[in-house]
Design an enzyme around this catalytic site. Structure first.
Site, PDB file in Angstrom:
ATOM      1  N   CYS A 142     -50.277  38.834 -14.089  1.00 11.70           N
ATOM      2  CA  CYS A 142     -51.700  38.628 -13.822  1.00 11.70           C
ATOM      3  C   CYS A 142     -52.376  37.916 -14.985  1.00 11.70           C
ATOM      4  CB  CYS A 142     -52.436  39.925 -13.525  1.00 11.70           C
ATOM      5  SG  CYS A 142     -51.799  40.853 -12.132  1.00 11.70           S
ATOM      6  N   ARG A 198     -48.921  33.203 -14.724  1.00  7.67           N
ATOM      7  CA  ARG A 198     -48.833  34.657 -14.867  1.00  7.67           C
ATOM      8  C   ARG A 198     -48.868  35.384 -13.525  1.00  7.67           C
ATOM      9  NH1 ARG A 198     -49.813  36.392 -20.129  1.00  7.67           N
ATOM     10  NH2 ARG A 198     -50.250  38.480 -19.338  1.00  7.67           N
ATOM     11  N   TRP A 218     -50.530  38.772  -9.789  1.00 11.47           N
ATOM     12  CA  TRP A 218     -49.137  39.046  -9.430  1.00 11.47           C
ATOM     13  C   TRP A 218     -49.138  40.450  -8.868  1.00 11.47           C
ATOM     14  CZ3 TRP A 218     -45.071  42.383 -10.651  1.00 11.47           C
ATOM     15  CH2 TRP A 218     -43.791  41.937 -10.300  1.00 11.47           C
ATOM     16  N   ASN A 262     -55.261  43.645 -15.454  1.00 10.74           N
ATOM     17  CA  ASN A 262     -53.840  43.317 -15.565  1.00 10.74           C
ATOM     18  C   ASN A 262     -53.137  44.579 -16.009  1.00 10.74           C
ATOM     19  OD1 ASN A 262     -51.307  42.277 -16.062  1.00 10.74           O
ATOM     20  ND2 ASN A 262     -51.897  41.180 -17.926  1.00 10.74           N
ATOM     21  N   GLY A 263     -52.153  45.047 -15.234  1.00  3.40           N
ATOM     22  CA  GLY A 263     -51.433  46.253 -15.601  1.00  3.40           C
ATOM     23  C   GLY A 263     -51.333  47.218 -14.436  1.00  3.40           C
ATOM     24  N   GLU A 320     -27.171  31.818 -18.725  1.00  2.00           N
ATOM     25  CA  GLU A 320     -28.489  31.200 -18.676  1.00  2.00           C
ATOM     26  C   GLU A 320     -28.554  30.117 -17.606  1.00  2.00           C
ATOM     27  OE1 GLU A 320     -32.456  30.095 -19.577  1.00  2.00           O
ATOM     28  OE2 GLU A 320     -31.294  31.939 -19.721  1.00  2.00           O
ATOM     29  N   LYS A 343     -31.162  30.186 -14.462  1.00  2.00           N
ATOM     30  CA  LYS A 343     -32.103  29.106 -14.159  1.00  2.00           C
ATOM     31  C   LYS A 343     -31.978  28.671 -12.704  1.00  2.00           C
ATOM     32  CE  LYS A 343     -34.516  28.652 -17.677  1.00  2.00           C
ATOM     33  NZ  LYS A 343     -34.386  30.113 -17.739  1.00  2.00           N
ATOM     34  N   GLU A 390     -33.577  31.345 -10.491  1.00  4.73           N
ATOM     35  CA  GLU A 390     -35.037  31.377 -10.635  1.00  4.73           C
ATOM     36  C   GLU A 390     -35.709  30.236  -9.886  1.00  4.73           C
ATOM     37  OE1 GLU A 390     -36.119  33.221 -14.974  1.00  4.73           O
ATOM     38  OE2 GLU A 390     -35.232  31.228 -14.952  1.00  4.73           O
ATOM     39  N   HIS A 402     -10.533  38.503 -13.281  1.00 12.78           N
ATOM     40  CA  HIS A 402     -10.702  39.949 -13.142  1.00 12.78           C
ATOM     41  C   HIS A 402     -11.694  40.289 -12.030  1.00 12.78           C
ATOM     42  CE1 HIS A 402      -8.253  40.821 -16.646  1.00 12.78           C
ATOM     43  NE2 HIS A 402      -8.918  39.891 -17.315  1.00 12.78           N
ATOM     44  N   LYS A 445     -44.682  34.511 -15.687  1.00  9.82           N
ATOM     45  CA  LYS A 445     -44.198  34.066 -16.994  1.00  9.82           C
ATOM     46  C   LYS A 445     -44.084  35.201 -17.997  1.00  9.82           C
ATOM     47  CE  LYS A 445     -43.206  30.873 -20.100  1.00  9.82           C
ATOM     48  NZ  LYS A 445     -41.941  30.126 -20.015  1.00  9.82           N
TER      49      LYS A 445
END
Length: 610
Positions: A2, A27, A74, A100-101, A483, A487, A490, A506, A605
């Site tokens: 948020c 955000r 968000w 926010n929270g 990584e 990416k 995402e 394995h 983010k």
């Protein structure tokens, strides 16, 4: 999660709030809204679900009101609908708030307030706050005092901005967990969840600390604690250029930030490479004696920053000869961790506000560890928690999927390993000299790698319809495989897995068939022959191999379907160089698939809630 903005001054607030929300949309982008306080005991509230453009089409940019607050959401409690969009108001319409929270006790508060005769119209936890302020003002008419008492009733984590319709001359804010920044202007002041929306107006900012409340007027900022006692906070001057937060001709922020990596790395290295044979000048708050005393390092991070920590583990163990463990920030405090004497806990977080990482840093400190932060934001919570901070100087990163923040974290970790190796006497002088020279050459090499974008785009056109990817690497390149897979997930929503190449047989080898692209990261280093052997096993099962190799390396030509040759680089710096094509591949696949690369679905983010 948020984003919050606020303005009080002499200009129309609406365009300032909307522009601020544009800067904060990374955000959260489930819904957005603004509340303007024109005076006369009313608010003008505009809200919309979906992306910010839906709100922007509804807002009257010529509204004369000079005070207002805004929010981009968000979703946590309640669906991402217009009804649940912030700002939220009290039933009497006199108090509005953005948040926010998470208020963990909101069900209890709602029940209490309903019993007092208040009504609720949303599914959110936030709505209980303006209603609580309204309830308290029935017996305590002072808005500031009612706000303070209402904050005291909230359990959980929060950043709050609040307005009273009959008193548009001030904004009240509070912070416990998620970041909240006050921007200082001339006859005007601002609030925001991040410095980026403030850069158009001021670079002078105050970072509120946990438990801080503040009263903001056009001409003054008063900060106080929960008990009402006043407190002073330092004013920081933000070094970021406002232009750095714009796209600058690129199609997306992520594309721009990939291409900014040579400059970002140069800024990270500025004044940190030794001259005339001296030590690495990191300016740490620890003496050489303290650096020698550390017997173990624990790295605490989440997501991409954790992958940086995994590369850092190789750097620190091999160059400084100190044992390192890398923990998920989100898991650390839940397993009753054992913290040995003389442990250094390093929190890695781009924003310096990642809730899970901050909680892990606090837990490590409570158990006796010394603290260090690697982050990109001066004055952030992580920087204030830690005894020592290494800033990455990556500049503002707007794209939700991290790129230049990651590469600059790797550079800082390598510099830290060199510094620790110097202090501990474990660093071979010849190896040290080679790495320092390679670091000087790194920005130019990154420029060359970025020029491979055209070929990477061709790969993306060929492979964008695949439903699964496997990424493989060994040694310090296996975190780069992790990584690369992250990416792709995402940005393109394609399922991808990253593995150490030796682990393929394995279990993951069962996935390999003629439909599976296998992205191999294989510089010419000590692990090359092992990776080559692993890839031959994959090729024998019809795996379709895309390989990143060093210029002149033809070892995969007979089995790889696509090969990208990258400049020769010192093996210590290969992780930094080889991740860039993986960033570009994810970016271009996502663009071809029509995905929103700057604002991928369900992501935000800065993860400021657990």
């Amino acid at each position: 999660m948020c984003g919050i903005v606020g303005y009080i001054g002499s200009e129309g607030a609406a365009p300032i709030l909307v522009e601020g929300l544009k800067s904060l949309e990374y955000r959260g982008y489930d819904s957005a809204g603004i509340a303007l306080a024109p005076g006369g005991g009313e608010f003008r509230i505009t809200r919309a679900s979906g992306k910010l453009r839906n709100l922007q089409n509804r807002v009257d940019m010529n509204d004369p009101a000079t005070t207002g607050i805004g929010h981009t959401r968000w979703a946590t409690h309640g669906r991402p609908t217009e009804e649940n969009a912030h700002p939220h108001r009290s039933a009497d319409g006199q108090v509005v708030a953005v948040h926010n929270g998470i208020f963990e006790n909101f069900l209890e508060l709602r029940a209490e307030l309903k019993g007092a005769g208040h009504t609720f119209v949303t599914e959110t936890d936030t709505e209980c706050f303006p209603v609580m302020v309204s309830q308290i003002m029935r017996t305590e008419p002072d808005f500031k005092e009612a706000f303070r008492l209402a904050v005291g009733r909230m359990h959980g984590i929060y950043a709050i901005g609040c307005l009273l319709a009959t008193d548009p001359g001030r904004i009240l804010v509070g912070r416990s967990g998620p970041p909240l920044v006050i921007g200082l202007g001339d006859g005007e002041n601002f609030i925001a969840s991040d410095v980026v929306p403030l850069l158009r107006h001021t670079r002078r900012v105050i970072y509120l600390e946990d438990g801080d409340l503040a009263e903001i007027t056009r001409d003054a900022v008063t900060i106080f604690r929960q008990d009402g006692s006043p407190v002073e906070r330092p004013v920081f001057v933000v070094p970021f250029d406002p232009v750095a937060a714009e796209k600058g001709g690129f199609k997306h922020f992520m594309q721009k930030e990939i291409f900014e990596q040579p400059l970002a790395v140069s800024n990270t290295l500025l004044d940190r490479l030794p001259l005339d044979g001296g030590g690495v000048p990191l300016g740490l708050a620890f003496t050489d004696e303290e650096l020698r005393s550390f017997q173990r390092i624990t790295i605490l991070a989440c997501g991409t920053s954790r992958h940086a920590g995994l590369v850092g583990q190789f750097y620190l163990e091999q160059l400084a000869r100190i044992g390192v463990e890398v923990d998920y920030g989100s898991e650390y405090r839940y397993r009753d961790p054992v913290v040995m004497a003389d442990t250094l806990a390093i929190g890695i977080t781009q924003s310096g506000e990642t809730a899970d990482t901050l909680a892990a840093m606090k837990e490590a400190a409570a158990r006796g560890a010394r603290g260090m932060a690697i982050c990109n934001v001066q004055g952030s919570t992580a920087a204030r928690l830690a005894e020592a901070t290494l800033l990455t100087h990556a500049g503002p990163e707007i794209g939700v999927a991290s790129t230049k923040a990651f590469t600059t974290q790797l550079v800082v970790l390598l510099l830290l390993a060199l510094r620790l190796g110097e202090a501990r006497g474990t660093l071979d002088p010849a190896v040290r000299a080679e790495i320092i020279q390679a670091l000087r050459e790194l920005p130019a090499l990154l420029e060359r790698v970025a020029s491979t974008e055209r070929k990477i785009h061709q790969w993306a056109q060929k492979w964008h319809e695949a439903t699964d990817f496997l990424y493989l690497g060994r040694g310090p390149l296996y975190p780069i495989a992790l990584e690369g897979a992250l990416k792709l997930k995402e940005l393109s929503y394609i399922h991808a897995e990253g593995y150490p190449a030796g682990e393929m047989k394995h279990g993951p080898i069962a996935l390999i068939d003629r439909h599976l692209p296998i992205v191999a990261v294989m510089p010419r280093d000590a692990h090359r022959e092992k990776v080559l052997s692993n890839l031959q096993e994959a090729a024998a099962r019809d795996g379709r191999i895309l390989a990143l190799v060093e210029e002149g390396d033809t070892g995969l030509d007979h089995i790889a379907e696509d090969v990208l040759h990258l400049p020769k680089v010192n093996p210590w710096l290969a992780p930094i160089l080889y991740v860039v094509p993986l960033q570009l591949l994810s970016y271009h696949i996502a663009v071809i698939r029509g995905c929103d690369v700057d604002q991928p679905r369900n992501l935000a983010k800065s993860v400021t809630v657990e």
